[in-house]
Design an enzyme around this catalytic site. Structure first.
Site, mmCIF file in Angstrom:
data_model
loop_
_atom_site.group_PDB
_atom_site.id
_atom_site.type_symbol
_atom_site.label_atom_id
_atom_site.label_comp_id
_atom_site.label_asym_id
_atom_site.label_seq_id
_atom_site.Cartn_x
_atom_site.Cartn_y
_atom_site.Cartn_z
ATOM 1 N N ASN A 58 0.874 -1.178 0.000
ATOM 2 C CA ASN A 58 0.000 0.000 0.000
ATOM 3 C C ASN A 58 0.911 1.227 0.000
ATOM 4 O OD1 ASN A 58 -1.694 2.141 0.631
ATOM 5 N ND2 ASN A 58 -2.887 0.967 2.112
ATOM 6 N N ASN A 85 1.726 6.216 -10.349
ATOM 7 C CA ASN A 85 0.492 6.047 -11.118
ATOM 8 C C ASN A 85 -0.727 5.722 -10.252
ATOM 9 O OD1 ASN A 85 -1.171 5.188 -13.616
ATOM 10 N ND2 ASN A 85 -1.074 3.318 -12.373
ATOM 11 N N TYR A 150 -10.601 14.598 -5.582
ATOM 12 C CA TYR A 150 -9.733 14.105 -6.654
ATOM 13 C C TYR A 150 -9.034 15.278 -7.365
ATOM 14 C CZ TYR A 150 -8.562 11.312 -10.859
ATOM 15 O OH TYR A 150 -7.926 10.680 -11.892
ATOM 16 N N ALA A 151 -9.800 16.337 -7.664
ATOM 17 C CA ALA A 151 -9.219 17.505 -8.348
ATOM 18 C C ALA A 151 -8.118 18.132 -7.497
ATOM 19 C CB ALA A 151 -10.314 18.532 -8.650
ATOM 20 N N LYS A 154 -5.053 15.966 -7.911
ATOM 21 C CA LYS A 154 -4.449 15.949 -9.246
ATOM 22 C C LYS A 154 -3.841 17.310 -9.593
ATOM 23 C CE LYS A 154 -5.067 11.629 -10.027
ATOM 24 N NZ LYS A 154 -3.910 10.719 -9.998
HETATM 25 N N1 LIG Z 1 -8.848 6.140 -16.267
HETATM 26 C C1 LIG Z 1 -8.945 7.447 -16.456
HETATM 27 O O1 LIG Z 1 -9.828 7.909 -17.192
HETATM 28 C C2 LIG Z 1 -7.978 8.381 -15.812
HETATM 29 C C3 LIG Z 1 -8.038 9.739 -16.169
HETATM 30 C C4 LIG Z 1 -7.160 10.629 -15.593
HETATM 31 C C5 LIG Z 1 -6.225 10.199 -14.677
HETATM 32 N N2 LIG Z 1 -6.177 8.872 -14.337
HETATM 33 C C6 LIG Z 1 -5.185 8.478 -13.344
HETATM 34 O O2 LIG Z 1 -4.372 7.458 -13.865
HETATM 35 C C7 LIG Z 1 -3.954 6.602 -12.805
HETATM 36 C C8 LIG Z 1 -4.293 5.154 -13.142
HETATM 37 O O3 LIG Z 1 -5.669 5.090 -13.407
HETATM 38 P P1 LIG Z 1 -6.416 3.760 -13.903
HETATM 39 O O4 LIG Z 1 -7.592 4.244 -14.643
HETATM 40 O O5 LIG Z 1 -5.456 2.825 -14.519
HETATM 41 O O6 LIG Z 1 -6.915 3.213 -12.475
HETATM 42 P P2 LIG Z 1 -7.359 1.750 -11.997
HETATM 43 O O7 LIG Z 1 -8.333 1.958 -10.896
HETATM 44 O O8 LIG Z 1 -7.771 0.920 -13.147
HETATM 45 O O9 LIG Z 1 -5.993 1.170 -11.393
HETATM 46 C C9 LIG Z 1 -5.400 1.765 -10.276
HETATM 47 C C10 LIG Z 1 -4.555 0.757 -9.547
HETATM 48 O O10 LIG Z 1 -4.001 1.406 -8.400
HETATM 49 C C11 LIG Z 1 -4.051 0.499 -7.306
HETATM 50 N N3 LIG Z 1 -4.068 1.243 -6.048
HETATM 51 C C12 LIG Z 1 -5.036 2.039 -5.564
HETATM 52 N N4 LIG Z 1 -4.713 2.494 -4.348
HETATM 53 C C13 LIG Z 1 -3.501 1.984 -4.039
HETATM 54 C C14 LIG Z 1 -2.648 2.076 -2.918
HETATM 55 N N5 LIG Z 1 -2.980 2.785 -1.833
HETATM 56 N N6 LIG Z 1 -1.466 1.406 -2.928
HETATM 57 C C15 LIG Z 1 -1.124 0.668 -4.007
HETATM 58 N N7 LIG Z 1 -1.901 0.519 -5.100
HETATM 59 C C16 LIG Z 1 -3.085 1.174 -5.110
HETATM 60 C C17 LIG Z 1 -5.344 -0.289 -7.517
HETATM 61 O O11 LIG Z 1 -5.326 -1.514 -6.806
HETATM 62 C C18 LIG Z 1 -5.355 -0.456 -9.031
HETATM 63 O O12 LIG Z 1 -4.724 -1.652 -9.425
HETATM 64 C C19 LIG Z 1 -4.640 7.120 -11.544
HETATM 65 O O13 LIG Z 1 -3.770 7.962 -10.831
HETATM 66 C C20 LIG Z 1 -5.796 7.908 -12.087
HETATM 67 O O14 LIG Z 1 -6.216 8.922 -11.194
HETATM 68 C C21 LIG Z 1 -7.033 7.963 -14.884
#
Ligand SMILES: NC(=O)c1ccc[n+]([C@@H]2O[C@H](COP(=O)([O-])OP(=O)(O)OC[C@H]3O[C@@H](n4cnc5c(N)ncnc54)[C@H](O)[C@@H]3O)[C@@H](O)[C@H]2O)c1
Length: 244
Positions: A58, A85, A150-151, A154
């Protein structure tokens, strides 16, 4: 492109993080540490890949992060690439947002990024080399209804990244920090959004589709690699023109 590089990627079990790990691994990284707290999904993600080490962790657990980075230091003496990420959403309009949801999103998306970067950056500075790529979002620059927490995170990682770009290079170290800001991307994070919302987002996106994890990995790969060696403190939007 990642020959001899040691890479650390958080949120690596699925979505964007998983694609980034696969990208680094397929481009001959010496080792890619794939960090995620979801043991079940992570255990199935990288079977048979010798240069990927899945680690169940974590990112909010500071002690565990410090001890992992110390272990990598003693095994390899360096970390070349860190991709912050991992991120979560807990959306609600401001009047409905619970303190718990505020705290949780701040903890993972901001403190988690702080934990990793604080552990890795001194090693990069010591080695005079490194690239940190942190996942922001177009929501971090332009805001979004129902995403106060979230905003804030980010936007926060953009401010942190710009501070690091200045701080890490102040004694001439070639250590860079940049952000990628995705638009709407097809991952498990967006999979549960109602069809109506997805159609609306596609309609608002000039290129007329959602992005893919590969679209985002292309930008991460560039910023993590030596091809961007004169780029630091920047935010690369990958959003099909959503925010112009
Ligand atoms: N999908 C989108 O449209 C989008 C848009 C803008 C930004 N993002 C950003 O991109 C990144 C990845 O997004 P995604 O869509 O692949 O997300 P996702 O939810 O598909 O995957 C995120 C992963 O992070 C892991 N995770 C969450 N909390 C954790 C913690 N405390 N410790 C370790 N692992 C943890 C989860 O288990 C998951 O496997 C994120 O930061 C998200 O905010 C995504």
């Amino acid at each position: 492109m990642f020959n001899n590089k040691i890479c650390v990627v958080t949120g690596a079990a699925q979505g964007i993080g998983r694609t980034v790990v696969e990208r680094f691994a397929s481009q001959s990284a010496t080792m890619v540490y794939a960090l995620d707290m979801n043991a079940e999904v992570l255990s199935k993600a990288f079977m048979g890949k010798d240069n990927v080490k899945p680690i169940v962790i974590n990112i909010c657990d500071r002690e565990a992060i410090l001890s992992l980075i110390n272990q990598i230091k003693s095994d390899y003496g360096r970390v070349d690439v860190l991709v912050n990420n991992a991120g979560i959403t807990r959306d609600a309009l401001i009047d409905k947002m619970t303190e718990q949801d505020w705290d949780l999103v701040i903890d993972v998306n901001l403190k988690g990024v702080f934990n990793l970067t604080q552990a890795v950056a001194p090693l990069m500075i010591e080695n005079n080399a490194g690239s940190i790529v942190t996942m922001s979002s177009v929501v971090g620059t332009d805001g979004n209804i129902g995403q106060t927490n979230y905003a804030a995170t980010k936007g926060g990682v953009i401010a942190m990244t710009k501070s690091w770009a200045k701080e890490f290079a102040r004694k001439g170290a070639q250590v860079r920090a940049n952000c990628v800001a995705p638009g709407f991307i097809e991952t498990p994070m967006t999979a549960d959004l109602p069809e109506k919302v997805l159609d609306m987002m596609k309609g608002k996106t000039p290129l007329g589709r959602m992005g893919t994890p590969d679209d985002i990995a292309n930008g991460v790969e560039f910023l993590a690699s030596d091809k961007s060696s004169f780029i630091t403190g920047q935010v690369l939007k990958i959003d099909g023109g959503l925010v112009l």
